[in-house]
Design a protein around this motif. Sequence first.
Motif, PDB file in Angstrom:
ATOM      1  N   ALA A 131       0.809  -1.645   0.052  1.00 53.11           N
ATOM      2  CA  ALA A 131      -0.417   0.158  -0.095  1.00 53.11           C
ATOM      3  C   ALA A 131       0.500   1.492   0.273  1.00 53.11           C
ATOM      4  O   ALA A 131       0.756   2.069  -0.680  1.00 53.11           O
ATOM      5  N   ALA A 132       1.936   1.291   1.095  1.00 54.19           N
ATOM      6  CA  ALA A 132       2.728   2.679   0.681  1.00 54.19           C
ATOM      7  C   ALA A 132       3.511   2.297  -0.319  1.00 54.19           C
ATOM      8  O   ALA A 132       4.125   3.997  -0.944  1.00 54.19           O
ATOM      9  N   PHE A 191       1.189   3.789  -3.178  1.00 53.64           N
ATOM     10  CA  PHE A 191       0.168   5.303  -2.493  1.00 53.64           C
ATOM     11  C   PHE A 191       1.304   5.792  -2.991  1.00 53.64           C
ATOM     12  O   PHE A 191       1.248   7.180  -3.846  1.00 53.64           O
ATOM     13  N   LEU A 237      -3.275   9.645  -7.361  1.00 57.56           N
ATOM     14  CA  LEU A 237      -4.019   9.509  -6.525  1.00 57.56           C
ATOM     15  C   LEU A 237      -5.478  10.011  -5.832  1.00 57.56           C
ATOM     16  O   LEU A 237      -5.936  10.483  -6.203  1.00 57.56           O
ATOM     17  N   MET A 239      -2.922  -0.712  -4.758  1.00 58.56           N
ATOM     18  CA  MET A 239      -4.037  -0.637  -3.474  1.00 58.56           C
ATOM     19  C   MET A 239      -5.279  -1.923  -3.498  1.00 58.56           C
ATOM     20  O   MET A 239      -4.841  -2.001  -2.132  1.00 58.56           O
TER      21      MET A 239
END
Length: 173
Positions: free
Chosen positions: A67-68, A71, A78, A103
Amino acid sequence: MFSGWGLSWGGWLDNRRGEWWLLAQLVMITAHLLPPWPTAAAWGLEIWPRPLFIVGVLLLLSGLVVAAQAFAALGSSLSPLPAAKQGNRLICQGPYQRCRHPMYQAVLLCSLGVVLAFGSLLHLLLLLGLVVVLGGKARREERSLLQLHPDYATYRSTTPAIAPGLPWLDWRD
């Protein structure tokens, strides 16, 4: 970064940018905070097996890392909505080389981690619900990406959607 997402009260009422997909996703993610059901005792265990707990925690942590990365790779492109932001860039590098929706992959990894860490049928049902919701949300998102980016069709034909080889989570043209 949070500007231009297109969230509006009208959208929450009529789903114009896919707000209902986002709402379903948020409800299911939040429901992961519920305690495990049934408990280990209901399975006839004093405690849940430690190896399953450890694998679950590692999957949860892996999901947070994915996820990081996703992102960070998206930057100003985003958006939590499946309607792509106008003027966004098509990102095909980093985690987006492995799959088109990292994601969503991260959310599913985290959910699977919770299921294994606690042995909860409730959380397994939430994971299955997330598979349905995120698969549907990704399909809607791709329709808008195809309109904004002519080269998205090529990217879509060569890169797995969310999880390679899994029905509903991988579709390629």
